[in-house]
Motif scaffolding. Structure first.
Motif, PDB file in Angstrom:
ATOM      1  N   MET A   6       0.857  -1.171   0.000  1.00 37.50           N
ATOM      2  CA  MET A   6       0.000   0.000   0.000  1.00 37.50           C
ATOM      3  C   MET A   6       0.903   1.234   0.000  1.00 37.50           C
ATOM      4  O   MET A   6       1.988   1.215   0.600  1.00 37.50           O
ATOM      5  N   ALA A   7       0.493   2.270  -0.698  1.00 41.50           N
ATOM      6  CA  ALA A   7       1.281   3.495  -0.788  1.00 41.50           C
ATOM      7  C   ALA A   7       0.444   4.672  -0.353  1.00 41.50           C
ATOM      8  O   ALA A   7      -0.773   4.724  -0.585  1.00 41.50           O
ATOM      9  N   GLY A   8       1.106   5.609   0.300  1.00 40.88           N
ATOM     10  CA  GLY A   8       0.465   6.839   0.735  1.00 40.88           C
ATOM     11  C   GLY A   8       1.259   8.039   0.268  1.00 40.88           C
ATOM     12  O   GLY A   8       2.223   7.947  -0.506  1.00 40.88           O
ATOM     13  N   VAL A   9       0.895   9.193   0.767  1.00 44.33           N
ATOM     14  CA  VAL A   9       1.576  10.423   0.373  1.00 44.33           C
ATOM     15  C   VAL A   9       2.948  10.492   1.018  1.00 44.33           C
ATOM     16  O   VAL A   9       3.949  10.834   0.381  1.00 44.33           O
ATOM     17  N   THR A  10       3.020  10.138   2.297  1.00 44.62           N
ATOM     18  CA  THR A  10       4.287  10.234   3.027  1.00 44.62           C
ATOM     19  C   THR A  10       4.733   8.888   3.569  1.00 44.62           C
ATOM     20  O   THR A  10       5.581   8.851   4.453  1.00 44.62           O
ATOM     21  N   TRP A  11       4.168   7.798   3.082  1.00 49.09           N
ATOM     22  CA  TRP A  11       4.551   6.484   3.601  1.00 49.09           C
ATOM     23  C   TRP A  11       4.369   5.421   2.519  1.00 49.09           C
ATOM     24  O   TRP A  11       3.598   5.606   1.571  1.00 49.09           O
ATOM     25  N   LEU A  69       8.207  10.200   4.466  1.00 50.59           N
ATOM     26  CA  LEU A  69       8.776  10.302   3.125  1.00 50.59           C
ATOM     27  C   LEU A  69       8.252  11.547   2.433  1.00 50.59           C
ATOM     28  O   LEU A  69       7.321  12.214   2.901  1.00 50.59           O
ATOM     29  N   HIS A  70       8.904  11.864   1.314  1.00 55.88           N
ATOM     30  CA  HIS A  70       8.474  13.002   0.520  1.00 55.88           C
ATOM     31  C   HIS A  70       7.409  12.540  -0.470  1.00 55.88           C
ATOM     32  O   HIS A  70       7.437  11.416  -0.967  1.00 55.88           O
ATOM     33  N   ARG A  71       6.525  13.413  -0.768  1.00 55.61           N
ATOM     34  CA  ARG A  71       5.446  13.068  -1.679  1.00 55.61           C
ATOM     35  C   ARG A  71       5.963  12.984  -3.108  1.00 55.61           C
ATOM     36  O   ARG A  71       6.913  13.668  -3.498  1.00 55.61           O
ATOM     37  N   SER A  72       5.350  12.095  -3.894  1.00 59.19           N
ATOM     38  CA  SER A  72       5.640  11.929  -5.319  1.00 59.19           C
ATOM     39  C   SER A  72       7.140  11.792  -5.555  1.00 59.19           C
ATOM     40  O   SER A  72       7.707  12.452  -6.418  1.00 59.19           O
ATOM     41  N   THR A  73       7.782  10.964  -4.752  1.00 60.72           N
ATOM     42  CA  THR A  73       9.233  10.777  -4.846  1.00 60.72           C
ATOM     43  C   THR A  73       9.512   9.291  -5.039  1.00 60.72           C
ATOM     44  O   THR A  73       8.855   8.438  -4.445  1.00 60.72           O
ATOM     45  N   LYS A  74      10.534   9.004  -5.874  1.00 61.36           N
ATOM     46  CA  LYS A  74      10.902   7.628  -6.161  1.00 61.36           C
ATOM     47  C   LYS A  74      11.928   7.164  -5.127  1.00 61.36           C
ATOM     48  O   LYS A  74      12.909   7.857  -4.835  1.00 61.36           O
TER      49      LYS A  74
END
Length: 1178
Positions: free
Chosen positions: A484-489, A537-542
């Motif tokens: 599962m993926a979120g904006v900051t996790w 984590l940073h948003r929209s970051t690989k």
């Protein structure tokens, strides 16, 4: 070699008695390369040949024998021969035989090692092969039909006795050398070139039309190193190398361009044009790849783009570079150079990293270029061998046998990954179950006996293997997966390595690298869980992730790197929209700015919502798209609108922007419907009515204007202006036609006129009539006459005329009601009041009692008197004489029969007579209440009386209809209720002796309470005296004694006498004394007899007979025998007497018992209060 080299597969057991095939069999199948042929492998006497049957078992064939093999393309498979032997092919009558003969001396040139300088080929179609020294077995020798062992033979050579299957290109995964090392075979350049020419000629002869295709295929490069197909042992990971199947490579080179160049052979798409052929030729010039950074389980492969070849004059060919970039497909094979290749990479990059490779395994890799749906020929294959590493984790040891004190554990060798396993490390928890393991065995054996164990105990064991490279560690786990993926996790999960035992504690390290951070992989999690959530984590970051496993023995290599991207955040709200240009009555143009924060993703579209009114309860979507302005059309004039904007991106929906309020300008209202006529038109006036216009122009209609035009004039005049929806137009002429038009107005002005509406006035009415004349015919009938009118209509009213009708008898009584019983008791008639005034004792007289059994109370509503006051009412009871009463509305009818129905009518009377009777009203009297029963006294005592009445059980149910009330007169002469219920007996207690009591009884049921009975008097008797205590007997001499007893108090003045009775032996009691004394001297006793004495009290009544009480306990006087007996008897008598006396003393009185109980209860209450105070309150 038979123990380590997998033999050739076969579906039939072959023996030396197998006959030779006299002639070649018919052609069975053709696979596109050539016809199938049978080849006989001849085994000499004293030699052996091993094959594998279809069920997986090995069959060893000893010479002399001939093994028939089937070749689908006519070529001869390369054959491994032992040292000192060569293979030779003999063709007789179409049957080829492979003979293994001793090698002649001329095949070994002197001064050269047979390992590096092979002899020339013994046959034109076969190269020479010399096996690796590690593959030299002890005799008997094994003759295999494939390079590298029989298992490495291409499956196109299949035994003739297995006709049901034609296997595709596949390689046995069980081939390995005796020591896990591949066998290396070398060829020189001259041999390779000769072999290529021969293969080309053979292909031309067998394929027929295939010669044209060889011309287009790239030439095979000279092979300076070994190019044998690779086999992999799935048990230990070491691949054995043999010679290649040259024929397979040649057929692939010939058929490759035909399959990749647009199906030119079959003609489906026609021949390629020159440009496509040039592009395909360019793609086929790609050079072989370069393998670097070779590790145990991964390697890096790089290659260069295809380049244009130079022509013969040294100049480059014409430019045919494609406009689209090149793409490359890299494939790898672990079954040899001409084995089956598997695609590992497809893309535009010029390098790729291959992971998940097998340690100590030979691989071949090649690259193929593609562009514009065209594929070039694959490049030359490059071989490399992965490095060795520590062995794979072994499977958990299994229990082979055991006793109550010993266990024998066995295990299988795991894959050694290129380095021989030296020792095994067996650990156990010593039966403690704490998870701490100690060394149990260390050595090269594959079994171990554990002794000195406890019976019926649980032991845990684990095993690791060790070679020159190290101790077995957990295999790298599978790459982590995104759960599962979120904006900051990001929530990741991974799997436990399949080769690790369940009992082994494995921990995991999850490493993360942020794109562009420059810090490399950093550990993000360390634990034994199989999932982890990385936060902050940073948003929209690989982000790149890899996971490694470790246990107490060491750490595994990291898994394959995977990349995951966090979700973008939802964008911010767009700026507040603004108005562009002028607001029109039906539209306006709005614009907005993009949000300041797009959430890490581009805004894909904007959504505009519109709401009519200022409430904002209902919103309608009017636009959705990428533009940042919009024209809202189809609006209503004079209305208020609210609009707002939000945007959408990959991160979701943004918040709503601020609301923009827009007010469209109003316009004049639309045309109204023509007015309509209300009623009939009058001669000089018409009544008109209309409705509001359908379109108000965005502003409420404030005024209406009505215009009228005459019958002979076209000019119109305004006859009404106002906010109402109707009007009366007067001043018209009778019998004329008029036309009316209507228009409405708001704050923007008047709208257009409606269509015309024509109305014709009616004819004129006559003049005013004279006053009418009236004549009274009866009190309820008046005759009125007047003058007639014309047909033109009704004229004005005449003057009013007053007419009065005469008085009449009253109307009938409409409603009659019955009085309730409670109202009967409170009712007093006027007659009773008059009598009370005349009576001097009116105040003391009780109010009259009206029984519902003989009386009926009624009331009614007074009727209309018809002009004359009502003087009286007449009540009709049917058979009885009517009752005449005064002008009242209530009355009680007395002296009626109980339980009887009556039909009642009432008639009102005034001075003019009697009115009509009312409707009949039915009432019924109640039955009479019951009579009192006779009261009797069935049992009595000096304190109780048991009374009985009526016939019935002593106890009755409460549901009985008939019940009784018993009353007793008290000291004040008032009767008090003792019992009320359905029973027929009652016991009166706590009475005084010799006292008279007065009782009466009453019966009642649903009809009411009956009268009380006569007074009954019952008297309680006198009470007898109390019992006397046991008397005391004292012997005076042998013939006399003295008896004494306690005295009793006189009872209400009556003296107490005492009666003493004596009994000698077993005779009857006889009275010895009667009097008031408390002692008596008994004489004339017999010395040898027993005497018993008892006393009773007698109450001497003055006016009644004596009352004797109960006798006291008996006292016995025993005779004296002698002095000792006398003394003993006296002592016995004294003790008996004293015993009875003590027993008498021990008996307490009622007052003493009550006092003792009271003291006990007081002590218990004090203790309870103390417990509550101590445990509850505190």
């Amino acid at each position: 070699m038979a123990d380590h080299t997998p033999p050739l597969e076969s579906g039939q057991l072959l023996s030396s008695e197998l006959p030779l095939l006299a002639s070649p069999p018919p052609q069975a199948m053709v696979n596109g390369e050539g016809p199938q042929q049978v080849i006989l492998v001849q085994v000499n006497p004293g030699e052996a040949f091993t094959i594998r049957r279809e069920d997986g078992q090995f069959q060893c064939i000893t010479g002399p024998a001939q093994v028939p093999m089937m070749s689908p393309n006519g070529s001869v498979p390369p054959i491994y021969v032992p040292p000192g032997y060569v293979s030779q092919i003999i063709e007789e009558n179409g049957v080829r035989r492979v003979l293994v003969l001793p090698q002649q001396p001329e095949f070994h040139p002197g001064g050269h090692s047979p390992l590096h300088h092979p002899p020339p080929p013994p046959h034109a179609h076969l190269p020479a092969f010399i096996p690796h020294p590690a593959m030299m077995p002890p005799p008997p020798h094994l003759y295999t039909g494939m390079p590298g062992g029989v298992g490495d033979m291409s499956s196109q050579y299949i035994s003739q006795y297995h006709p049901a299957h034609i296997y595709s290109e596949q390689v046995s995964a069980d081939s390995h050398s005796q020591h896990g090392r591949p066998t290396f075979v070398h060829r020189d350049d001259r041999t390779c070139k000769t072999y290529e020419r021969l293969q080309k000629k053979l292909k031309d002869r067998q394929g027929g039309g295939g010669g044209g295709q060889v011309k287009d295929s790239p030439p095979s490069s000279p092979q300076k190193t070994c190019s044998s197909p690779m086999t992999v042992d799935i048990h230990n990971g070491v691949g054995g190398k043999g010679l290649e199947a040259e024929q397979g490579q040649l057929s692939h080179a010939v058929a490759g361009p035909d399959k990749q160049a647009g199906r030119g052979k079959n003609g489906e798409s026609g021949e390629l044009d020159e440009e496509a052929q040039a592009l395909q030729a360019l793609l086929s010039t790609i050079s072989k790849p370069v393998v670097s950074d070779i590790q145990a389980r991964e390697a890096v492969v790089t290659w260069s783009a295809p380049t244009k070849p130079e022509s013969e004059n040294g100049s480059a060919e014409d430019d045919c570079s494609p406009q689209e970039p090149f793409s490359y497909e890299v494939s790898i094979s672990f079954s040899g150079k001409d084995g089956k290749y598997k695609s590992m990479y497809c893309g535009e990059e010029l390098s790729a990293t291959f992971e998940d490779l097998r340690p100590a395994t030979d691989y071949h890799v090649r690259v193929q270029a593609m562009c514009n749906c065209l594929q070039g020929s694959p490049s030359e294959a490059v071989s490399f061998t992965t490095l060795s590493c520590e062995p794979d984790p072994p499977n958990p040891p299994r229990k082979a046998s055991g006793t109550k004190n010993t266990l024998v554990l066995q295990w299988k060798a795991p894959c050694d990954n290129g380095s021989k396993i030296q020792n095994y490390h067996l650990q156990w928890d010593e039966g403690k179950g704490t998870g701490i393991y100690e060394q149990c065995y260390y050595g090269p054996q594959k079994q171990y006996r554990v002794t000195k164990l406890s019976p019926a105990s649980r032991y845990s064991f684990r095993l690791s293997a060790k070679n020159d490279m190290g101790v077995s560690v957990p295999l790298p786990p599978f790459p982590p997966e995104l759960e599962m993926a979120g904006v900051t996790w990001l929530c990741l999960k991974w799997q436990r390595p399949t080769s690790s035992p369940k009992e082994d504690d494995i921990f995991y390290i999850l490493e993360m690298e942020e794109e562009g951070s420059g810090y490399g992989f950093q550990p993000s999690y360390d634990g034994d869980e199989l999932s982890c959530t990385i936060r902050n984590l940073h948003r929209s970051t690989k982000y790149k992730f890899r996971v490694a496993a470790y246990n107490s023995e060491g750490k595994s290599n990291p898994s394959q790197v995977v990349e995951f991207i966090t979700n973008p955040d939802r964008p911010g709200s767009p700026c507040r929209p603004v108005i562009r240009g002028r607001v029109l009555p039906n539209s306006f143009k709005m614009a907005w700015e993009p949000p300041k924060d797009n959430g890490g993703a581009e805004v894909t579209k904007y959504v505009v919502e519109l709401s009519e009114g200022l409430s904002g309860l209902s919103w309608e979507l009017v636009y959705s798209g990428p533009a940042m302005e919009h024209v809202c059309e189809g609006l209503k004039p004079g209305c208020s609108y609210q609009t707002r904007v939000y945007c959408m991106s990959e991160g979701g929906q943004s918040p709503l922007s601020e609301t923009l309020q827009v007010q469209t300008p109003a316009v004049p209202p639309g045309p109204c419907q023509p007015p309509r006529l209300v009623g009939k038109p009058k001669a000089r006036e018409v009544q008109l009515r209309w409705g509001p216009p359908q379109i108000d122009g965005g502003s409420p209609v404030s005024c209406y204007s009505v215009e009228v035009s005459g019958p002979q004039s076209e000019e119109s005049r305004e006859v009404y202006q106002g906010p109402d929806l109707d009007c009366s137009v007067g001043g018209l002429l009778p019998g004329k036609t008029y036309s009316f038009r209507l228009k409405a107005a708001n704050k923007a002005g008047f709208g257009p006129l409606s269509e015309r509406f024509e109305v014709t006035t009616g004819p004129g009415a006559p003049e005013q009539c004279k006053a009418p004349s009236t004549t009274c015919k009866s009190p309820s009938c008046v005759v009125v006459s007047w003058e007639a009118v014309n047909v033109a209509g009704v004229g004005p009213f005449s003057e009013a005329v007053l007419c009065q009708t005469p008085c009449s008898v009253p109307a009938a009584v409409s409603n009659i009601y019955a009085l309730k019983e409670s109202e009967l008791q409170r009712y007093e008639t006027s007659v009773d009041v008059d009598e009370d005034e005349e009576d001097e004792d009116a105040v003391s007289r009780p109010p009259p009692f009206y029984s519902p059994s003989t009386c009926l109370g009624i009331c009614w509503d007074p009727p209309c008197d018809h002009g004359s006051e009502i003087t009286s009412y007449l009540v009709d009871l049917g058979e009885r004489q009517p009752i005449n009463i005064g002008p009242v509305t209530k009355h009680i009818i007395q002296h009626l029969q109980p339980d009887t129905s009556y039909r009642i009518r009432i008639q009102a009377l005034n001075s003019l007579g009697a009115g009509p009777f009312s409707h009949t009203f039915k009432l019924k009297t109640k039955p009479l209440p019951p009579q009192p029963p006779r009261l009797e006294c069935t049992a009595f005592s000096h304190q109780t009386l048991r009374l009985k009445w009526g016939d019935g059980p002593a106890k009755a149910a409460t549901s009985d209809a008939l019940q009784y009330q018993l009353q007793m007169e008290d000291k004040n002469g008032r009767f008090i209720s003792l019992y009320k219920g359905p029973c027929h007996t009652h016991k009166v207690q706590r009475l005084n002796e010799s006292t008279s009591y007065t009782f009466r009884i009453q019966a009642f049921n649903e009809a009411g309470e009956g009268p009380f009975s006569n007074v009954y008097t019952f008297t309680t008797p006198r009470s007898p005296p109390a019992p006397v205590k046991a008397p005391k007997v004292e012997r005076l001499d042998d013939n006399s004694c003295e008896v004494t007893w306690e005295a009793l108090q006189p009872m209400k003045g009556d003296p107490i006498l005492y009666a003493l009775q004596c009994m000698m032996g077993n005779s009857d009691f006889k009275q010895a004394y009667k009097g008031s004394a408390t002692s008596f001297h008994v004489q004339n006793l017999q010395p040898s007899s027993d005497y018993r004495f008892r006393v009773c009290a007698i109450r001497q009544c003055q006016d009644a007979p004596e009352l004797s009480g109960p006798y006291s306990p008996t006292v016995t006087l025993t005779p004296q025998r002698n002095d000792i007996a006398l003394s003993g008897g006296a002592a016995g008598l004294g003790s008996r007497a004293s015993t009875e006396s003590n027993r008498a003393r021990r008996s307490l009185t009622d007052e003493q018992c009550a006092f003792l109980l009271l003291m006990v209860f007081a002590v218990i209450a004090i203790l309870i209060a103390f417990v509550i105070q101590y445990f509850v309150i505190k």
